[in-house]
Design a protein around this motif. Structure first.
Motif: not given
Length: 366
Positions: A36-38, A188-189, A193-195, A202-209
């Motif tokens: 929840a919330g991640e 998100h912050s 809520i859950t995103f 890959q860079e997008e995933a590393l930056a956001l998750s």
């Protein structure tokens, strides 16, 4: 929005999707817990099953078998409009004949929210994505980045507890992508809520998750934080898909990897293995004497130097013909194509993966 109720947890259990006539399932009995919330990202190449998984969560794809639990309630057989999930698409999916404000208001009208409350919520949503004063514009009068922000506002205006995002930045250029990444992270912050975010970048995933689930051929290879996946990949696919890697294959014994042409210090179990070393963990020394310090040291010839501003990618060919790469600061040792160099790195800089073979598109030796 002002009345967000917080994020919901999602538990995917033995989830399978099989298409008629297909030789293998698109999603093959995966398990995934989304807290929840991640901010959970589903990452993988085309055809890996990440988008199919998202569409099953959304209700746009029928589940062949398995369960999708939203805070403990199985929603796998519910139609999309009864799941209460927000959705953002890559192609925006805005109504071209409606203004930005009317597009945002649409899910509220479908839920028969009172008119005064709709007006208030639309104002809040426009402010949330920094589009105050743009509510009366048609989608065709907005830039691609502005249209995607309208789509984001429409997806959160009815206060969903989960927001699903299907490659929402894929249609934007690099600069806009980076700008929207910051806005999505801020949303998100602020919303809490859950995103659940799908991307092949890959860079997008590393930056956001907060965490990433790496998909391959309908299976999940590994789930972890960006640093866990990058620093401690569990499989060769994760090591080579998420960022660049140098991969040395051979047999490990007593802290040494014998590649057939070199002996490298490593840390890990004995047996057939591959040693994965990230390009930034290596250092370059020039000259045939190879006097640079470092537990491991391999001689090579520079084949190309790619300037990338503050950093450079130095491509090399090892003496046995294998290819490799180093990433370092442009202010470090000057090298050019044709130079002889030594690549050095400490034993603890690499990850030893047992029983693996380097994939065809990775730098390797041995």
């Amino acid at each position: 929005m002002s009345d967000q109720a917080g994020g919901a947890g999602i538990d995917v259990e033995a989830l399978t999707k099989t298409y008629r006539g297909a030789s293998a399932p698109a999603v093959a009995g995966i398990d995934l817990q989304i807290r929840a919330g991640e901010f959970m990202t589903l990452l993988g190449p085309s055809g890996s099953g990440k988008t199919t998984t998202l569409n099953m969560i959304a209700g746009f794809e029928e589940v062949t078998s398995g369960r999708i639990l939203l805070d403990g309630d199985d929603i796998a057989r519910l139609p999309p409009h009864k799941r209460g999930l927000g959705m953002v698409f890559q192609n925006y999916a805005l109504f071209p004949h409606m203004t930005a404000a009317d597009n945002i208001a649409f899910p509220l009208r479908q839920r028969r929210v009172p008119r005064a409350e709709i007006a208030q919520r639309v104002r809040e949503a426009l402010a949330l994505v920094h589009l105050e004063g743009h509510g009366d514009r048609l989608p065709g009068q907005l830039s691609g980045g502005q249209q995607q922000r309208v789509a984001l506002a429409r997806a959160v205006v009815f206060s969903p507890r989960v927001l699903l995002l299907d490659e929402p930045l894929g249609a934007l250029d690099k600069k806009l992508r980076e700008s929207l990444q910051l806005q999505i992270s801020r949303l998100h912050s602020e919303l809490g809520i859950t995103f659940v975010f799908v991307t092949h970048d890959q860079e997008e995933a590393l930056a956001l998750s907060d965490r990433i689930a790496v998909f391959r051929d309908g299976h999940i290879e590994q789930v972890g934080t960006p640093s866990e996946l990058y620093e401690s990949p569990a499989t060769h696919f994760v090591a080579t898909f998420l960022g660049d890697s140098n991969v040395f294959t051979g047999t490990a014994r007593d802290g040494l990897l014998d590649t057939g042409s070199a002996t490298l210090h490593c840390t890990g179990p004995d047996g057939p293995s591959s040693l994965v070393v990230r390009p930034e963990r290596m250092r370059i020394s020039t000259g045939d004497e190879h006097r640079a310090t470092g537990t491991n040291q391999l001689s090579a010839t520079v084949t190309d130097v790619v300037y990338q501003g503050a950093f450079r990618r130095v491509l090399v060919r090892f003496d046995d013909g294998g290819q490799g790469m180093v990433r370092d600061a442009t202010s470090e040792t000057a090298v050019a194509a044709g130079d002889r160099v030594a690549l050095c790195w400490p034993a603890g800089a690499g990850v030893l993966l047992p029983d693996g073979q380097a994939t065809a598109d990775t730098a390797s030796i041995g």
